[in-house]
Design a protein around this motif. Structure first.
Motif: not given
Length: 130
Positions: A88-104
């Motif tokens: 669950l933590a990894c899924d949430l972190l992956a989602a956050a990193l995906t949104f960070a990538t989108l922001g970049l």
């Protein structure tokens, strides 16, 4: 004959399996789209081929080296802790990193070092998730 407890266990398994499959497929599609972004948007010109090769190589190395170096730690950690919470933590972190990538990627010119760093973090999260 499967009792109610067996049915609930099967339903839980299907829910977990389906959500994790969706997460892994989403991460793979995001990684593929990231490479397409680098190829078609960030470095589209023929004279930018050296920069494109460097960007693709650096991001692939960041993912792979992070995953390889973190694998022993991830295996040890997951053996000693609740795997459901880790997933669950990894899924949430992956989602956050995906949104960070989108922001970049929405920036006019995202710094390559930031893209490499986010890719390395995604490799780390993926290793713990796996």
């Amino acid at each position: 004959m499967i009792g109610e407890a067996g049915t609930a266990g099967w339903r839980t398994f299907l829910w977990l399996w389906g959500s994790q499959a969706l997460s892994v497929i989403g991460s793979a599609v995001s990684g593929f789209a990231f490479n397409i972004y680098l190829t078609q948007t960030r470095f589209p010109l023929a004279e930018q081929k050296p920069q494109l090769a460097a960007a693709l190589s650096l991001t692939a190395l960041a993912w792979t080296l992070t995953a390889i170096l973190a694998a022993p730690l991830a295996g040890t950690w997951t053996d000693r802790h609740d795997r459901r919470k880790i997933m669950l933590a990894c899924d949430l972190l992956a989602a956050a990193l995906t949104f960070a990538t989108l922001g970049l990627l929405l920036l006019p010119a995202a710094p390559l070092w930031a893209l490499v760093a986010v890719t390395g973090l995604m490799g780390l999260v993926s290793t713990f998730h796996t």
